[in-house]
Design a protein around this motif. Sequence first.
Motif, PDB file in Angstrom:
ATOM      1  N   ASP A 133      -3.801 -28.896   9.180  1.00 40.42           N
ATOM      2  CA  ASP A 133      -3.953 -28.779   7.729  1.00 40.42           C
ATOM      3  C   ASP A 133      -2.837 -27.924   7.141  1.00 40.42           C
ATOM      4  OD1 ASP A 133      -6.241 -30.329   7.753  1.00 40.42           O
ATOM      5  OD2 ASP A 133      -7.596 -28.610   7.873  1.00 40.42           O
ATOM      6  N   THR A 134      -2.502 -26.841   7.824  1.00 42.18           N
ATOM      7  CA  THR A 134      -1.423 -25.970   7.345  1.00 42.18           C
ATOM      8  C   THR A 134      -0.116 -26.740   7.250  1.00 42.18           C
ATOM      9  OG1 THR A 134      -2.451 -23.999   8.310  1.00 42.18           O
ATOM     10  CG2 THR A 134      -0.085 -23.891   7.853  1.00 42.18           C
ATOM     11  N   ILE A 135       0.181 -27.521   8.293  1.00 41.81           N
ATOM     12  CA  ILE A 135       1.431 -28.274   8.328  1.00 41.81           C
ATOM     13  C   ILE A 135       1.446 -29.370   7.265  1.00 41.81           C
ATOM     14  CG2 ILE A 135       2.800 -29.875   9.723  1.00 41.81           C
ATOM     15  CD1 ILE A 135       1.814 -28.236  12.184  1.00 41.81           C
ATOM     16  N   THR A 136       0.397 -30.166   7.196  1.00 47.50           N
ATOM     17  CA  THR A 136       0.406 -31.287   6.250  1.00 47.50           C
ATOM     18  C   THR A 136       0.381 -30.802   4.801  1.00 47.50           C
ATOM     19  OG1 THR A 136      -2.006 -31.529   6.489  1.00 47.50           O
ATOM     20  CG2 THR A 136      -0.603 -32.942   7.857  1.00 47.50           C
ATOM     21  N   GLU A 137      -0.331 -29.723   4.525  1.00 45.22           N
ATOM     22  CA  GLU A 137      -0.336 -29.199   3.160  1.00 45.22           C
ATOM     23  C   GLU A 137       1.033 -28.670   2.771  1.00 45.22           C
ATOM     24  OE1 GLU A 137      -2.559 -29.344   0.638  1.00 45.22           O
ATOM     25  OE2 GLU A 137      -3.506 -30.751   2.041  1.00 45.22           O
ATOM     26  N   ALA A 138       1.722 -28.027   3.715  1.00 50.18           N
ATOM     27  CA  ALA A 138       3.070 -27.524   3.428  1.00 50.18           C
ATOM     28  C   ALA A 138       4.034 -28.670   3.180  1.00 50.18           C
ATOM     29  CB  ALA A 138       3.554 -26.652   4.582  1.00 50.18           C
ATOM     30  N   ILE A 139       3.897 -29.758   3.935  1.00 51.91           N
ATOM     31  CA  ILE A 139       4.753 -30.926   3.713  1.00 51.91           C
ATOM     32  C   ILE A 139       4.470 -31.534   2.342  1.00 51.91           C
ATOM     33  CG2 ILE A 139       5.261 -33.276   4.472  1.00 51.91           C
ATOM     34  CD1 ILE A 139       4.712 -32.312   7.348  1.00 51.91           C
ATOM     35  N   ARG A 140       3.226 -31.704   2.017  1.00 53.25           N
ATOM     36  CA  ARG A 140       2.860 -32.299   0.728  1.00 53.25           C
ATOM     37  C   ARG A 140       3.346 -31.465  -0.444  1.00 53.25           C
ATOM     38  NH1 ARG A 140      -3.311 -33.493   0.291  1.00 53.25           N
ATOM     39  NH2 ARG A 140      -2.602 -34.621  -1.549  1.00 53.25           N
ATOM     40  N   ALA A 141       3.338 -30.144  -0.267  1.00 53.83           N
ATOM     41  CA  ALA A 141       3.751 -29.239  -1.338  1.00 53.83           C
ATOM     42  C   ALA A 141       5.269 -29.076  -1.411  1.00 53.83           C
ATOM     43  CB  ALA A 141       3.106 -27.871  -1.138  1.00 53.83           C
ATOM     44  N   GLY A 142       5.990 -29.689  -0.460  1.00 57.80           N
ATOM     45  CA  GLY A 142       7.438 -29.570  -0.457  1.00 57.80           C
ATOM     46  C   GLY A 142       7.954 -28.256   0.082  1.00 57.80           C
ATOM     47  N   ARG A 143       7.069 -27.504   0.748  1.00 53.68           N
ATOM     48  CA  ARG A 143       7.478 -26.210   1.309  1.00 53.68           C
ATOM     49  C   ARG A 143       7.930 -26.333   2.761  1.00 53.68           C
ATOM     50  NH1 ARG A 143       3.312 -23.037   1.861  1.00 53.68           N
ATOM     51  NH2 ARG A 143       1.700 -24.553   1.347  1.00 53.68           N
ATOM     52  N   LEU A 144       7.742 -27.506   3.359  1.00 51.74           N
ATOM     53  CA  LEU A 144       8.188 -27.772   4.718  1.00 51.74           C
ATOM     54  C   LEU A 144       8.768 -29.181   4.742  1.00 51.74           C
ATOM     55  CD1 LEU A 144       6.229 -26.954   7.994  1.00 51.74           C
ATOM     56  CD2 LEU A 144       7.583 -29.013   7.778  1.00 51.74           C
ATOM     57  N   THR A 145      10.000 -29.294   5.162  1.00 57.53           N
ATOM     58  CA  THR A 145      10.637 -30.603   5.246  1.00 57.53           C
ATOM     59  C   THR A 145      10.903 -30.948   6.711  1.00 57.53           C
ATOM     60  OG1 THR A 145      12.866 -29.672   5.048  1.00 57.53           O
ATOM     61  CG2 THR A 145      11.752 -30.296   3.013  1.00 57.53           C
ATOM     62  N   VAL A 146      10.900 -32.241   7.012  1.00 58.54           N
ATOM     63  CA  VAL A 146      11.163 -32.691   8.375  1.00 58.54           C
ATOM     64  C   VAL A 146      12.422 -33.558   8.346  1.00 58.54           C
ATOM     65  CG1 VAL A 146      10.222 -33.775  10.429  1.00 58.54           C
ATOM     66  CG2 VAL A 146       8.663 -32.753   8.752  1.00 58.54           C
ATOM     67  N   PRO A 147      13.568 -33.007   8.757  1.00 56.60           N
ATOM     68  CA  PRO A 147      14.789 -33.819   8.826  1.00 56.60           C
ATOM     69  C   PRO A 147      14.629 -34.895   9.900  1.00 56.60           C
ATOM     70  CG  PRO A 147      15.286 -31.466   8.885  1.00 56.60           C
ATOM     71  CD  PRO A 147      13.820 -31.612   9.126  1.00 56.60           C
ATOM     72  N   ILE A 148      14.905 -36.149   9.543  1.00 59.10           N
ATOM     73  CA  ILE A 148      14.610 -37.271  10.429  1.00 59.10           C
ATOM     74  C   ILE A 148      15.798 -38.223  10.504  1.00 59.10           C
ATOM     75  CG2 ILE A 148      13.191 -39.367  10.680  1.00 59.10           C
ATOM     76  CD1 ILE A 148      10.889 -37.742   9.405  1.00 59.10           C
ATOM     77  N   THR A 149      16.087 -38.679  11.716  1.00 65.56           N
ATOM     78  CA  THR A 149      17.028 -39.768  11.955  1.00 65.56           C
ATOM     79  C   THR A 149      16.217 -40.964  12.448  1.00 65.56           C
ATOM     80  OG1 THR A 149      18.787 -38.222  12.587  1.00 65.56           O
ATOM     81  CG2 THR A 149      19.047 -40.525  13.252  1.00 65.56           C
ATOM     82  N   THR A 150      16.396 -42.134  11.858  1.00 60.19           N
ATOM     83  CA  THR A 150      15.588 -43.293  12.228  1.00 60.19           C
ATOM     84  C   THR A 150      16.402 -44.341  12.974  1.00 60.19           C
ATOM     85  OG1 THR A 150      15.967 -44.369  10.098  1.00 60.19           O
ATOM     86  CG2 THR A 150      14.006 -42.988  10.280  1.00 60.19           C
ATOM     87  N   PHE A 151      15.708 -45.031  13.876  1.00 53.92           N
ATOM     88  CA  PHE A 151      16.233 -46.183  14.598  1.00 53.92           C
ATOM     89  C   PHE A 151      15.176 -47.282  14.540  1.00 53.92           C
ATOM     90  CE2 PHE A 151      18.563 -42.701  16.448  1.00 53.92           C
ATOM     91  CZ  PHE A 151      19.783 -43.212  16.875  1.00 53.92           C
TER      92      PHE A 151
END
Length: 305
Positions: free
Chosen positions: A262-280
């Motif tokens: 919950d802590t992680i997903t709420e931070a992502i939703r609030a824009g306080r945690l970003t996940v840099p991603i490279t896609t294939f």
Amino acid sequence: MSRAVIYEKFGGPEVLDLRDVPEPHAGRGEVRVRVSAFGLNAMDALLASTPEVATRFGRTLPSGFGYDFAGVVDEVGDGVSAYAVGERVYGGALGRAAADFVVVQTPADALFRTPDGISDVVAGTIPVAGLTAAAALSAIGLHPGDTVLVGGAAGGVGVFAVQLAALAGATVIGTAAESTFGFLRELGAQPVSYGAGLADRVRALAPGGVTAATDLFGTETVEAALALGVAPERISTIAAGPNPPGGARATGGTDARPADLDTITEAIRAGRLTVPITTFGIEQIRDAVTVQAGRHVHGKIVITL
């Protein structure tokens, strides 16, 4: 028919094949997920290349590949009331995530609803990397005012650990290659080069001292933290085996607390945690695993279907 990544012998990326396989279906107590994304982890390649590790985790040949996944429930078996067709979900399925469909047993397997505002590509990074980072920080009792040294800060687990530590009110120093220094500063960490002399460089960055540390790569950060006078109980590691140097604490994603998601997903939703991603794309699975093995990825690699 559907597709799945399969390997019939142990080895590097060259053993991974995308094959047509019989389409699986949900049985009693199971749900089927149509996978749209799965995140790569270092452990995936280790299982595929190292028989001893595969045996430890109960994997035999031939085997599927991957753990983290995200997608949509498209079949619900008898006896399942917790999930419905059409719900977005993410979770983990050891040796089965790299496929068009994943069948999971509820509630035995890790399966969670994907919150609104989080894409499947991002959700597919959370189960291993996010929870491992949370557990590593929880093990050292991080609190506001700490100065924490994070080893391997630019990797898949590191990007979560750096940001979660900063959100907890800590000052973060992260080890990385110089080419990633700008990237780490954007995440909220003071970067420092890994390698010989690490303790001296950290001492110069933090004249007031380091109070906690977590090593997400091996033992170098553990040893530097001990040299800096950090108490062993305030040092954690995810990659040094069950008996880390100096009495540091070994930990992993299974040690995460229920509230950590919950802590992680709420931070992502609030824009306080970003996940840099490279896609294939899944057809590029060998290329993706090769890049992952290079250990110079900024953040996470995600395969899309």
